[in-house]
Design an enzyme around this catalytic site. Structure first.
Site, PDB file in Angstrom:
ATOM      1  N   GLU A  48       0.858  -1.183   0.000  1.00  0.00           N
ATOM      2  CA  GLU A  48       0.000   0.000   0.000  1.00  0.00           C
ATOM      3  C   GLU A  48       0.894   1.233   0.000  1.00  0.00           C
ATOM      4  O   GLU A  48       1.841   1.274   0.787  1.00  0.00           O
ATOM      5  CB  GLU A  48      -0.916   0.037   1.224  1.00  0.00           C
ATOM      6  CG  GLU A  48      -1.949   1.131   1.089  1.00  0.00           C
ATOM      7  CD  GLU A  48      -2.962   1.156   2.242  1.00  0.00           C
ATOM      8  OE1 GLU A  48      -2.874   0.324   3.157  1.00  0.00           O
ATOM      9  OE2 GLU A  48      -3.810   2.045   2.207  1.00  0.00           O
TER      10      GLU A  48
ATOM     11  N   GLY B 130       3.307   2.321  10.457  1.00  0.00           N
ATOM     12  CA  GLY B 130       3.159   1.663  11.751  1.00  0.00           C
ATOM     13  C   GLY B 130       2.913   0.179  11.559  1.00  0.00           C
ATOM     14  O   GLY B 130       3.500  -0.657  12.247  1.00  0.00           O
ATOM     15  N   ALA B 131       2.051  -0.134  10.603  1.00  0.00           N
ATOM     16  CA  ALA B 131       1.697  -1.527  10.354  1.00  0.00           C
ATOM     17  C   ALA B 131       0.860  -1.575   9.085  1.00  0.00           C
ATOM     18  O   ALA B 131       0.488  -0.533   8.549  1.00  0.00           O
ATOM     19  CB  ALA B 131       0.897  -2.098  11.518  1.00  0.00           C
TER      20      ALA B 131
ATOM     21  N   GLU C  14      -2.304  -3.925   6.946  1.00  0.00           N
ATOM     22  CA  GLU C  14      -3.379  -4.899   7.117  1.00  0.00           C
ATOM     23  C   GLU C  14      -3.452  -5.968   6.032  1.00  0.00           C
ATOM     24  O   GLU C  14      -4.542  -6.515   5.795  1.00  0.00           O
ATOM     25  CB  GLU C  14      -4.700  -4.143   7.176  1.00  0.00           C
ATOM     26  CG  GLU C  14      -5.153  -3.488   5.847  1.00  0.00           C
ATOM     27  CD  GLU C  14      -4.795  -2.010   5.708  1.00  0.00           C
ATOM     28  OE1 GLU C  14      -3.838  -1.573   6.386  1.00  0.00           O
ATOM     29  OE2 GLU C  14      -5.449  -1.305   4.927  1.00  0.00           O
TER      30      GLU C  14
ATOM     31  N   HIS D 212      -6.439  -2.033  15.188  1.00  0.00           N
ATOM     32  CA  HIS D 212      -6.681  -1.303  13.939  1.00  0.00           C
ATOM     33  C   HIS D 212      -6.457  -2.213  12.718  1.00  0.00           C
ATOM     34  O   HIS D 212      -7.316  -2.302  11.837  1.00  0.00           O
ATOM     35  CB  HIS D 212      -5.755  -0.087  13.892  1.00  0.00           C
ATOM     36  CG  HIS D 212      -5.908   0.755  12.662  1.00  0.00           C
ATOM     37  ND1 HIS D 212      -6.682   1.885  12.629  1.00  0.00           N
ATOM     38  CD2 HIS D 212      -5.388   0.616  11.420  1.00  0.00           C
ATOM     39  CE1 HIS D 212      -6.637   2.411  11.419  1.00  0.00           C
ATOM     40  NE2 HIS D 212      -5.849   1.660  10.671  1.00  0.00           N
ATOM     41  N   GLU D 213      -5.312  -2.867  12.678  1.00  0.00           N
ATOM     42  CA  GLU D 213      -5.019  -3.700  11.502  1.00  0.00           C
ATOM     43  C   GLU D 213      -5.992  -4.867  11.416  1.00  0.00           C
ATOM     44  O   GLU D 213      -6.452  -5.228  10.331  1.00  0.00           O
ATOM     45  CB  GLU D 213      -3.573  -4.204  11.525  1.00  0.00           C
ATOM     46  CG  GLU D 213      -2.510  -3.122  11.644  1.00  0.00           C
ATOM     47  CD  GLU D 213      -2.687  -1.944  10.700  1.00  0.00           C
ATOM     48  OE1 GLU D 213      -3.196  -2.136   9.588  1.00  0.00           O
ATOM     49  OE2 GLU D 213      -2.326  -0.815  11.085  1.00  0.00           O
TER      50      GLU D 213
ATOM     51  N   HIS E 142      -9.304  -3.793  10.020  1.00  0.00           N
ATOM     52  CA  HIS E 142      -9.271  -3.582   8.568  1.00  0.00           C
ATOM     53  C   HIS E 142      -9.710  -4.827   7.806  1.00  0.00           C
ATOM     54  O   HIS E 142     -10.111  -4.728   6.646  1.00  0.00           O
ATOM     55  CB  HIS E 142      -7.843  -3.250   8.116  1.00  0.00           C
ATOM     56  CG  HIS E 142      -7.535  -1.779   8.032  1.00  0.00           C
ATOM     57  ND1 HIS E 142      -8.395  -0.870   7.462  1.00  0.00           N
ATOM     58  CD2 HIS E 142      -6.436  -1.073   8.412  1.00  0.00           C
ATOM     59  CE1 HIS E 142      -7.835   0.351   7.511  1.00  0.00           C
ATOM     60  NE2 HIS E 142      -6.655   0.247   8.090  1.00  0.00           N
TER      61      HIS E 142
ATOM     62  N   GLU F  58      -9.838   4.082   6.274  1.00  0.00           N
ATOM     63  CA  GLU F  58      -8.999   4.560   7.383  1.00  0.00           C
ATOM     64  C   GLU F  58      -9.805   5.307   8.450  1.00  0.00           C
ATOM     65  O   GLU F  58      -9.637   5.064   9.645  1.00  0.00           O
ATOM     66  CB  GLU F  58      -7.851   5.417   6.857  1.00  0.00           C
ATOM     67  CG  GLU F  58      -6.841   4.657   5.988  1.00  0.00           C
ATOM     68  CD  GLU F  58      -6.249   3.426   6.662  1.00  0.00           C
ATOM     69  OE1 GLU F  58      -6.407   3.255   7.881  1.00  0.00           O
ATOM     70  OE2 GLU F  58      -5.630   2.606   5.936  1.00  0.00           O
TER      71      GLU F  58
HETATM   72  N1  B3K Z   1      -2.930   1.000   5.632  1.00  0.00           N
HETATM   73  C1  B3K Z   1      -1.638   1.140   6.248  1.00  0.00           C
HETATM   74  C2  B3K Z   1      -0.910   2.353   5.851  1.00  0.00           C
HETATM   75  C3  B3K Z   1      -0.101   2.223   4.625  1.00  0.00           C
HETATM   76  C4  B3K Z   1       0.760   3.432   4.396  1.00  0.00           C
HETATM   77  C5  B3K Z   1       1.122   3.598   2.975  1.00  0.00           C
HETATM   78  N2  B3K Z   1       2.008   4.736   2.775  1.00  0.00           N
HETATM   79  C6  B3K Z   1      -1.731   1.128   7.740  1.00  0.00           C
HETATM   80  C7  B3K Z   1      -3.042   1.412   8.311  1.00  0.00           C
HETATM   81  O1  B3K Z   1      -3.595   2.481   8.207  1.00  0.00           O
HETATM   82  O2  B3K Z   1      -3.604   0.526   8.897  1.00  0.00           O
HETATM   83 ZN    ZN Z   2      -5.494   1.835   8.709  1.00  0.00          ZN
END
Ligand code: B3K
Ligand code: ZN
Length: 895
Positions: free
Chosen positions: A126, A266-267, A269, A302-303, A306, A325
């Site tokens: 992503e 941070g992480a 999904e 959070h992850e 998702h 998000e």
């Molecule tokens: N969806 C990812 C973020 C990706 C960042 C891309 N530059 C983490 C999150 O929001 O859960």
């Molecule tokens: Zn997210």
């Protein structure tokens, strides 16, 4: 927002893809220098759009072969795309497209696509990293079923993972082995992931409510297994919560989390295979603080969440990013609140979330990168993973929740999944589903207007004036929406849920009956007014005393409220408001006006007795929780103060905040001593809200006591802090003591920092903290800047590791304004040099860092001119990435 040279992509230009990729079979021969990828895709024309060539994304790849139904075909490269013309002549129906290419993971310093870290292979796709692995329709509305075969040397890469379920694994010649994975759920390419590394896993089997068994795994480097318990517990709690609260079950046999040390975000999904920055996985009492524990719970949640809001239903295009998000942040906030339990602990979490929003998102919404929650255009999508899309997006979802109620929101979510499961959709689709499930609600009635929250940028300003009429016992609130920022023309009015209460000066909550309402039932003491017009009046009847209004309770909308309350009113709210958020807010506003006055004046700060007494009353309060007290006694941040000042003089703001802090340290000395002594949780370490609140308050007290001791030339409290630093049995207490020493410039700070390094230099995450503490120390005579520059040469510093770069460079530039903004511009020179250096290595990291100077135009001289010059120097570099170029071009477009 304005942009210069690079191509702007517009939301209005969206068109459906000309082809669908229904399934893809990927084979990887993993090698750090040259990885071979074979991609066999089942492709179909999208008959809804005119016949045209197939255009595939691809970046930094070497193409070796393209074939269609087994025969080689010709192709060309155009505008960075791989174009295959020969397909129009094929008979209708699916065809097999096979592509062979190579990529170079070890050279991938951008950490987007397939890269190496600590001797293993990891991916981050992503938003647009998949195209750095192989040619594809790398857009979220193309959803395919993936089968993935990984081949690699077994000794170096014993663990081979991809999304979904493991189909088979086995040995190959030459010490190599393979694993084959299949993900039954169609997914966009941004959710693809692979891992090949030498890892170990904490594993757990669980049985969910539906009676299905699942395998949960948390993979980490050897030696880190003892730091995975909290992440695993957080994952289990997340699964249980989503099933209980939203009836959303885990849909895969296996759910994996993998920690990686070099990671931009941070992480992530990825379906069934979440990749995590080590920061949000690894925790032990000895190495992680209470805040780290809380962050891990929230990011794991959070992850995981998702999986439904993002993966099962994904975004049609990247302009819809907040669809997943904003909603998923809302869900993780609710999760953390439900986990916190008591109403007070829930309120603490809400206050922390709002503080983050106002410290980070409000400035963004007032600066050169301001954009709507659903942006209309972008140059580089990675620049739009912003507090606006995430945190303001979550507030937009929260307002819908407020307007339809808890049950109504749950019904809306069910309808959303009923309608769109397995599809790539838009923010409009989500809002429509919530409204349709609640046809009688204010949301359904106002939906087109409500959606201005998605389309208009800027923080709305709301003014409120109350008038009490004693003879008629009525109280009239006049409320006006007055645009976003001073001088800006008003936006179209928003739909604003305004939660309110009215309080008597004795603290009594008054009943709220509007003039046209029947007097039969008992009136509530809290209610939500729905603002829809630019100007509205609400008259309450049977109000027997002149009330103090408590408006925007729980921060019911992301707005700036100007209600003209006096100090006397705020003191009533601080003492009595039944809404903990507004109680806290009243204390912050009392502090804010004193801090701003101190920053404006050259006279020594003299805090007034009513304010000091109010702070003492909170600190000594018999029933308030320690965590809440700690938040009330935390002064607004320097960044928040800067946003309330014009022009901004970072040094004056810092000096004012320090002076007010010192005075609170001195005048409340006995109270801080009491707080320190009485807030020491007994027993073994637990990061629960009550114990962590006690530790937070004790640490604040210790910091205040050290400040006061140092100011008086005593060594009593620094000595005690040093002892506590040495004896601590958990990182929260150890770090609290260390911070107290460093921030008070106590003599013991140096030996403590030295010891801390000796103890923890083999723990990367703790070492990050060691760098960050020094980078954020209060500046005295340029010493912190000098040390910061020394630390850049430290053997443990590396600009290539995002966590390390952030812990030193971003901490100094973004979180130590008084040290960074220097009359000699040396901070800005450093900033420009390092934005450019980082841009050559990792553009995503560089453009984040570049945003440090977003608010340059608000600065007082000489800072303003020098900051502009530094930005212009970066902008003049010809080979900047699109990421950084978009940031600096927008910054220079402000005046
Ligand atoms: N969806 C990812 C973020 C990706 C960042 C891309 N530059 C983490 C999150 O929001 O859960
Ligand atoms: Zn997210």
């Amino acid at each position: 927002m304005r942009e210069g040279t690079a191509a702007l992509i517009h939301r209005a230009d969206y068109t459906a893809p000309a082809y669908w990729i229904r399934s893809v079979d990927l084979t990887f021969d993993l090698d750090p220098a040259k990885t071979m990828v074979v991609s066999r895709m089942q492709v179909e024309r999208n008959l809804d759009v005119p016949a045209q060539a197939l255009r595939l994304h691809g970046e930094e790849l070497n193409l070796t072969r393209v074939s269609v139904n087994g025969a080689s075909v010709s192709f060309r490269h155009e505008d960075g795309l791989l174009v295959i013309d020969a397909l129009q002549d094929l008979p209708a129906g699916p065809f097999t497209l096979e592509i062979r290419n190579t990529c170079a993971p070890a050279k991938n310093t951008q950490l987007s696509g397939l890269y190496t870290s600590g001797g293993g292979f990891f991916t981050q796709c992503e938003a647009e990293g998949f195209r750095r692995i192989t040619y594809f329709l790398d857009r979220p509305d193309v959803m395919a079923v993936y089968t993935v075969t990984l081949r690699a040397a077994k000794a170096a890469y014993p663990v081979l993972l991809s999304n979904g379920n493991l189909l088979e694994e086995g040995e190959l010649d030459g010490g190599r082995h393979f694993a084959k994975w299949h993900d039954p759920f169609p997914k966009p390419s941004y959710l693809f992931a692979l891992v090949a590394a030498d890892l170990v896993a904490r594993q757990q089997q669980i049985r969910t409510r539906a009676g299905k068994d699942h395998l949960l795994q948390v993979f980490v480097r050897r030696g880190d297994l003892d730091k995975t318990e909290h992440a695993m517990n957080s994952l289990i709690a997340s699964i249980v919560w989503d099933e209980a609260r939203f009836k959303l079950p885990l849909d895969l046999e296996r759910f994996m989390i993998v920690a990686v040390e070099d990671y931009n975000a941070g992480a992530m999904e990825n379906k069934g295979l979440n990749l995590f920055n080590t920061k949000y996985v690894l925790a032990s009492p000895a190495t992680a603080t209470d805040d780290n524990y809380a962050d891990i719970e929230s990011v794991v949640g959070h992850e995981y969440f998702h999986n439904w809001t993002g993966n099962r239903i994904t975004c049609r295009d990247w302009f819809q990013l907040s669809l997943k998000e904003g909603l998923t942040v809302f869900r993780d906030q609710e999760f953390s609140m439900d986990m916190a339990g008591s109403p007070s602990a829930r309120a603490v979490k809400r206050i922390e979330d709002v503080r983050k929003l106002r410290d980070i998102q409000f400035p963004e919404d007032a600066g050169p990168m301001a954009h709507p929650v659903r942006p209309d255009s972008y140059v580089e999508i990675n620049n739009f993973y912003t507090p606006t899309v995430y945190e303001k997006g979550a507030e937009v979802v929260r307002m819908m929740f407020t307007l339809v109620g808890r049950e109504g929101f749950a019904a809306g979510m069910s309808l959303y999944f009923e309608r769109f499961d397995g599809q790539a959709v838009t923010c409009d689709d989500f809002a429509q589903a919530i409204a349709d499930a609640n046809p009688q609600s204010a949301l359904a009635r106002t939906l087109p207007q409500f959606k201005r929250w998605y389309s208009q940028a800027g923080t709305p300003r709301v003014t409120a004036r109350g008038r009490y009429d004693a003879p008629s016992r009525t109280y009239t609130l006049g409320i006006e929406q007055v645009g976003s920022a001073a001088g800006e023309s008003p936006k179209e009015p928003y739909v604003i849920p305004l939660a309110i209460g009215l309080i008597g000066r004795d603290g009594r909550a008054l009943p709220l009956r509007l003039e046209d309402e029947a007097a039969d039932a008992a009136a509530p003491t809290e209610r939500v007014l729905v603002l829809e017009e630019a100007r509205q009046f609400f008259t309450f009847v049977d109000v027997d005393v002149e009330p103090v209004p408590s408006l925007l309770r729980g921060f019911s909308a992301p707005v700036t409220l100007v209600d003209g309350l006096s100090d006397a009113d705020l003191l009533v709210l601080l003492q009595h408001d039944a809404d903990p958020f507004n109680r806290w807010e009243a204390g912050q506003r009392l502090a804010l006006s004193r801090l701003l006055a101190a920053a404006r004046s050259d006279a020594p700060v003299a805090l007034d007795a009513p304010f000091i007494d109010a702070m003492r009353a909170v600190l000594r309060h018999a029933t308030l929780d320690a965590a809440f007290k700690d938040l009330v006694l935390t002064l607004p941040s320097e960044g928040y103060l800067a946003e309330q000042s014009s022009p901004v003089d970072p040094k004056r703001i810092h000096a004012a905040r320090m002076a007010v802090t010192r005075q609170l340290a001195e005048t409340l000395r006995a109270d801080w001593e009491w707080a320190f002594e009485t807030h020491q949780p007994a027993g073994s370490y637990s990061p629960d809200p009550v114990s962590s609140g006690q530790r937070a308050l004790a640490n604040r007290a210790l910091a205040m006591l050290c400040l006061d001791s140092v100011a008086k030339g005593e060594s009593l409290w620094p000595g005690r802090a040093y002892q506590r630093f040495k004896d601590a049995t958990n990182m929260t207490d150890r770090l609290g003591a260390l911070q107290a020493l460093v921030r008070s410039h106590a003599q013991h700070a140096e030996p403590a920092l030295y010891r801390f390094y000796e103890m923890f230099h083999r723990e990367p995450l703790v070492l990050d903290t060691w760098f960050a503490i020094q980078a954020s120390a209060p500046e005295v005579d340029g010493k912190v800047f000098a040390r910061f520059k020394q630390l850049l040469k430290h053997p443990d510093f590396s600009i290539r590791n995002p966590n390390r770069a952030r812990s030193l460079i971003s901490t100094f530039c973004a979180h130590n304004p008084a040290a960074f903004h220097r009359p000699d511009a040396a901070g800005y020179v450093f900033w420009a040099d390092h934005v450019m250096e980082l841009d050559g290595i990792n553009p995503q990291l560089a453009s984040r860092f570049a945003r440090v100077l977003d608010r340059w135009s608000q600065l007082a001289e000489p800072y303003r001119g020098a900051a502009r010059e530094a930005i212009a120097r970066v902008a003049a570099k010809p080979d900047l990435s699109a990421n950084v170029r978009e940031i600096v071009t927008n910054a220079l477009a402000t005046t």
